[in-house]
Enzyme design. Structure first.
Site, short mmCIF file in Angstrom:
data_model
loop_
_atom_site.label_atom_id
_atom_site.label_comp_id
_atom_site.label_asym_id
_atom_site.label_seq_id
_atom_site.Cartn_x
_atom_site.Cartn_y
_atom_site.Cartn_z
N HIS A 75 0.86 -1.19 0.00
CA HIS A 75 0.00 0.00 0.00
C HIS A 75 0.89 1.24 0.00
CE1 HIS A 75 -2.87 2.96 1.68
NE2 HIS A 75 -3.84 2.14 1.35
N ASP B 50 2.67 -4.54 8.02
CA ASP B 50 1.41 -3.81 7.85
C ASP B 50 0.26 -4.82 8.00
OD1 ASP B 50 -0.88 -2.56 6.96
OD2 ASP B 50 -0.07 -2.00 5.00
N GLN C 192 -4.95 -5.18 6.79
CA GLN C 192 -5.93 -6.07 6.16
C GLN C 192 -5.91 -7.47 6.76
OE1 GLN C 192 -8.12 -5.10 3.93
NE2 GLN C 192 -7.32 -3.04 3.63
N LYS D 83 -10.70 -0.59 10.11
CA LYS D 83 -10.76 -1.81 9.30
C LYS D 83 -11.30 -3.00 10.09
CE LYS D 83 -8.02 0.04 5.95
NZ LYS D 83 -8.39 0.29 4.55
#
Length: 406
Positions: free
Chosen positions: A123, A200, A203, A226
């Protein structure tokens, strides 16, 4: 523990409405998830009854919010199995967490000629902060390649690791490809050469079990919005040994110990990195959201979402001229695709008129889309409240849209 999607959906008030006189089908969960009533109620309750700045007051309201915030920190610690609650730093989200590490780590450890490694699937928020650091300190950003199916090329990854590399940053789950990376193997490879890693997890935490100690992550970051919590709250996990070495990022209240005009000393962990009035009610609501996920069962959530992904992928492959971007064997609930001679934006706009919310564009992974030589993709992303009935409706309307656009 039973998983009843109808009962789960009843906990999300936003799902029970119409868009353009059509029932809302929300398939943009990789961008942000919706909020259960219990999280909304926590926000409402604390603003109505308990709102007061934390860590600074001796009165009841301040003490109550302080205790609730630190309880939420403990909840985060347990959710990702950190060794200590002071290894949990509250931020505004994944982007701020990455920037915090990038700036402080670079100030302490990066010099001209050093290297930082990222992967092609990152990202923008796990690319741009490192580019800024490299430009400022004269370091080089190295990019690990991927295979066409969306898996990291391990030969490329291992070849990128050398004595010049000071840090490796990679995603746990790709927001565009859905690829679930073997973060334990990647971390182990870096650690064999004494290179720390930042992962990261934006997600990942809402879809699969995360154990930062089992992974041996040095830094792990994610966003509340999220995982069914409000916007504006996020988490930086850092091993104590690293957080102790890093300098403060921002100056102000809360992060100080003693201040004089001659010299300032800094607070202990984690407060050294939490300058100013924090989003304490957001942190409390994040704790509530994590309790919601934990009570629902992360393994059951994953099983449900995996079934939705498999079902949707099988249905969508029936269309002529379609290409799924990201076909790794291990995937999370993201389905990105392109269709010959049809722009993703046009598909998204027309689906919206039927009540279906999907994301179109490059999803903040422009270098990845450039590598695939596509201008963008249509992305349908699933959460625990989505159903096969919604996917059937999505496929039906997609077919109609494609007939209109051909």
């Amino acid at each position: 523990m039973s998983f009843n999607v109808a009962d789960i959906r009843n906990q999300f008030p936003i799902l029970h409405q119409q868009v353009y006189k059509k029932d809302l089908v929300y398939l943009d969960n990789a961008a942000t998830t919706q909020k259960p009533q219990r999280v909304i109620d926590v926000l409402d309750k604390y603003y109505q009854k308990y709102n007061a700045n934390i860590h600074r007051g001796v009165h009841f309201l301040s003490s109550h919010c302080t205790d609730a915030t630190e309880s939420a920190r403990k909840t985060v610690q347990e959710f990702i199995n950190a060794a200590h609650s002071h290894e949990i730093v509250f931020t505004r989200g994944t982007t701020e967490s990455v920037n915090l590490v990038a700036q402080t780590f670079a100030e302490k450890f990066i010099k001209k000629g050093d290297e930082i490694v990222v992967t092609r699937m990152e990202h923008h928020s796990n690319i741009v902060p490192w580019q800024m650091v490299c430009e400022k300190y004269g370091a080089e950003l190295k990019v690990v390649d991927i295979h066409p199916d969306g898996q990291i090329n391990m030969d490329s990854f291992k070849a990128a690791l050398n004595e010049k590399v000071r840090l490796v940053a990679f995603t746990h789950v790709s927001n565009t490809l859905g690829t679930i990376n073997n973060v334990k193997e990647l971390t182990s490879s870096a650690h064999q050469q004494q290179i720390p890693v930042l992962i990261d997890g934006a997600q990942a935490v809402q879809h699969t079990h995360v154990d930062v100690q089992a992974i041996d992550a040095d830094f792990y970051v994610f966003s509340g919005h999220k995982i069914y919590a409000p916007t504006g709250i996020g988490v930086l996990y850092g091993k104590e040994k690293w957080l102790e070495q890093l300098p403060p990022w921002q100056g102000g209240g809360e992060m100080i110990d003693q201040v004089t005009f001659e010299k300032t000393t800094f607070n202990e962990l984690p407060f050294k990195f939490e300058a100013g009035t924090p989003n304490y009610i957001g942190a409390i609501a994040l704790g509530e959201a994590l309790d919601f996920v934990r009570s629902t069962g992360i393994d059951q959530i994953k099983a449900h979402e995996d079934a939705l992904l498999t079902y949707a992928a099988e249905k969508i492959r029936q269309f002529d001229g379609i290409k799924i971007i990201g076909e790794a064997p291990e995937k999370s609930s993201v389905l990105s695709f392109v269709i010959d001679n049809i722009h993703p934006y046009d598909i998204g706009v027309l689906l919206d008129k039927t009540g279906i919310a999907v994301r179109t564009g490059n999803h903040c992974t422009q270098p990845l889309h450039d590598w695939y030589k596509v201008p963008g993709t249509v992305r349908a992303s699933f959460a625990l409240y989505n159903t096969k009935k919604e996917i059937d409706y999505f496929i039906e309307k997609l077919e109609q849209v494609l007939e209109m656009l051909k």
